[in-house]
Write a protein that holds these residues in place. Structure first.
Motif, PDB file in Angstrom:
ATOM      1  N   SER A   1      -9.231  17.249   3.325  1.00  0.00           N
ATOM      2  CA  SER A   1      -9.308  18.231   4.407  1.00  0.00           C
ATOM      3  C   SER A   1      -9.358  19.631   3.818  1.00  0.00           C
ATOM      4  N   SER A   2     -10.522  20.280   3.925  1.00  0.00           N
ATOM      5  CA  SER A   2     -10.633  21.643   3.412  1.00  0.00           C
ATOM      6  C   SER A   2      -9.790  22.596   4.254  1.00  0.00           C
ATOM      7  N   GLU A   3      -9.659  22.307   5.535  1.00  0.00           N
ATOM      8  CA  GLU A   3      -8.856  23.155   6.427  1.00  0.00           C
ATOM      9  C   GLU A   3      -7.381  23.152   6.024  1.00  0.00           C
ATOM     10  N   ALA A   4      -6.851  21.964   5.734  1.00  0.00           N
ATOM     11  CA  ALA A   4      -5.442  21.836   5.344  1.00  0.00           C
ATOM     12  C   ALA A   4      -5.234  22.056   3.845  1.00  0.00           C
ATOM     13  N   GLY A   5      -6.308  21.928   3.051  1.00  0.00           N
ATOM     14  CA  GLY A   5      -6.183  22.040   1.602  1.00  0.00           C
ATOM     15  C   GLY A   5      -5.483  20.852   0.989  1.00  0.00           C
ATOM     16  N   THR A   6      -5.717  19.677   1.592  1.00  0.00           N
ATOM     17  CA  THR A   6      -5.049  18.471   1.109  1.00  0.00           C
ATOM     18  C   THR A   6      -6.024  17.320   0.903  1.00  0.00           C
ATOM     19  N   VAL A   7      -5.589  16.383   0.077  1.00  0.00           N
ATOM     20  CA  VAL A   7      -6.290  15.125  -0.115  1.00  0.00           C
ATOM     21  C   VAL A   7      -5.249  14.025   0.069  1.00  0.00           C
ATOM     22  N   THR A   8      -5.501  13.127   1.014  1.00  0.00           N
ATOM     23  CA  THR A   8      -4.610  12.006   1.274  1.00  0.00           C
ATOM     24  C   THR A   8      -5.221  10.768   0.646  1.00  0.00           C
ATOM     25  N   VAL A   9      -4.463  10.105  -0.230  1.00  0.00           N
ATOM     26  CA  VAL A   9      -4.976   8.965  -0.975  1.00  0.00           C
ATOM     27  C   VAL A   9      -4.120   7.737  -0.683  1.00  0.00           C
ATOM     28  N   SER A  10      -4.762   6.668  -0.226  1.00  0.00           N
ATOM     29  CA  SER A  10      -4.082   5.385  -0.033  1.00  0.00           C
ATOM     30  C   SER A  10      -4.492   4.469  -1.181  1.00  0.00           C
TER      31      SER A  10
ATOM     32  N   SER B   1       0.828  -1.200   0.000  1.00  0.00           N
ATOM     33  CA  SER B   1       0.000   0.000   0.000  1.00  0.00           C
ATOM     34  C   SER B   1       0.867   1.257   0.000  1.00  0.00           C
ATOM     35  N   THR B   2       0.431   2.264  -0.741  1.00  0.00           N
ATOM     36  CA  THR B   2       1.124   3.543  -0.753  1.00  0.00           C
ATOM     37  C   THR B   2       0.151   4.642  -0.349  1.00  0.00           C
ATOM     38  N   THR B   3       0.673   5.684   0.276  1.00  0.00           N
ATOM     39  CA  THR B   3      -0.138   6.839   0.652  1.00  0.00           C
ATOM     40  C   THR B   3       0.517   8.081   0.075  1.00  0.00           C
ATOM     41  N   THR B   4      -0.292   8.891  -0.603  1.00  0.00           N
ATOM     42  CA  THR B   4       0.198  10.111  -1.233  1.00  0.00           C
ATOM     43  C   THR B   4      -0.689  11.267  -0.801  1.00  0.00           C
ATOM     44  N   VAL B   5      -0.069  12.407  -0.496  1.00  0.00           N
ATOM     45  CA  VAL B   5      -0.812  13.603  -0.102  1.00  0.00           C
ATOM     46  C   VAL B   5      -0.684  14.631  -1.221  1.00  0.00           C
ATOM     47  N   PHE B   6      -1.830  15.158  -1.650  1.00  0.00           N
ATOM     48  CA  PHE B   6      -1.880  16.160  -2.706  1.00  0.00           C
ATOM     49  C   PHE B   6      -2.437  17.467  -2.155  1.00  0.00           C
ATOM     50  N   THR B   7      -1.975  18.584  -2.697  1.00  0.00           N
ATOM     51  CA  THR B   7      -2.522  19.896  -2.355  1.00  0.00           C
ATOM     52  C   THR B   7      -3.622  20.221  -3.353  1.00  0.00           C
ATOM     53  N   VAL B   8      -4.783  20.643  -2.821  1.00  0.00           N
ATOM     54  CA  VAL B   8      -5.936  20.958  -3.659  1.00  0.00           C
ATOM     55  C   VAL B   8      -6.443  22.344  -3.286  1.00  0.00           C
ATOM     56  N   THR B   9      -6.755  23.164  -4.290  1.00  0.00           N
ATOM     57  CA  THR B   9      -7.302  24.492  -4.025  1.00  0.00           C
ATOM     58  C   THR B   9      -8.803  24.503  -4.289  1.00  0.00           C
ATOM     59  N   GLY B  10      -9.503  25.380  -3.590  1.00  0.00           N
ATOM     60  CA  GLY B  10     -10.929  25.579  -3.812  1.00  0.00           C
ATOM     61  C   GLY B  10     -11.836  24.923  -2.799  1.00  0.00           C
ATOM     62  N   MET B  11     -11.313  24.034  -1.965  1.00  0.00           N
ATOM     63  CA  MET B  11     -12.148  23.382  -0.948  1.00  0.00           C
ATOM     64  C   MET B  11     -12.424  24.355   0.193  1.00  0.00           C
ATOM     65  N   SER B  12     -13.689  24.383   0.646  1.00  0.00           N
ATOM     66  CA  SER B  12     -14.004  25.279   1.758  1.00  0.00           C
ATOM     67  C   SER B  12     -14.945  24.673   2.794  1.00  0.00           C
ATOM     68  N   CYS B  13     -15.433  23.448   2.537  1.00  0.00           N
ATOM     69  CA  CYS B  13     -16.410  22.877   3.473  1.00  0.00           C
ATOM     70  C   CYS B  13     -16.462  21.356   3.353  1.00  0.00           C
ATOM     71  N   GLY B  14     -17.289  20.759   4.170  1.00  0.00           N
ATOM     72  CA  GLY B  14     -17.467  19.314   4.160  1.00  0.00           C
ATOM     73  C   GLY B  14     -18.006  18.794   2.842  1.00  0.00           C
TER      74      GLY B  14
END
Length: 71
Positions: free
Chosen positions: A37-46, A2-15
């Motif tokens: 996570s809209s707070e962190a502006g990230t998406v963690t994908v496993s 298994s691999t886990t990658t964290v990406f930065t995403v813009t435009g998220m503001s809520c659940g």
């Protein structure tokens, strides 16, 4: 393996934003878990295999947001 990658995403503001991205990215082959996570502006994908960043970018774009790169 298994691999886990964290990406930065813009435009998220809520659940709702987090849910939209999670649903799109979860549909990609091999993805086992997604945490946006809209707070962190990230998406963690496993995943069971190395991710195709272009496919993740397309899924985030489909949800209406922009993947900026790896965090």
């Amino acid at each position: 393996m298994s691999t886990t990658t964290v990406f930065t995403v813009t435009g998220m503001s809520c659940g709702h934003c987090e849910k939209s991205i999670s649903e799109e990215v979860s549909a990609l082959p091999g993805v086992t878990a997604v945490s946006a996570s809209s707070e962190a502006g990230t998406v963690t994908v496993s995943s069971e295999q190395p991710l195709d960043e272009a496919a993740v970018r397309a899924a985030v774009d489909e949800a209406g947001y922009e993947l900026v790169g790896r965090a």
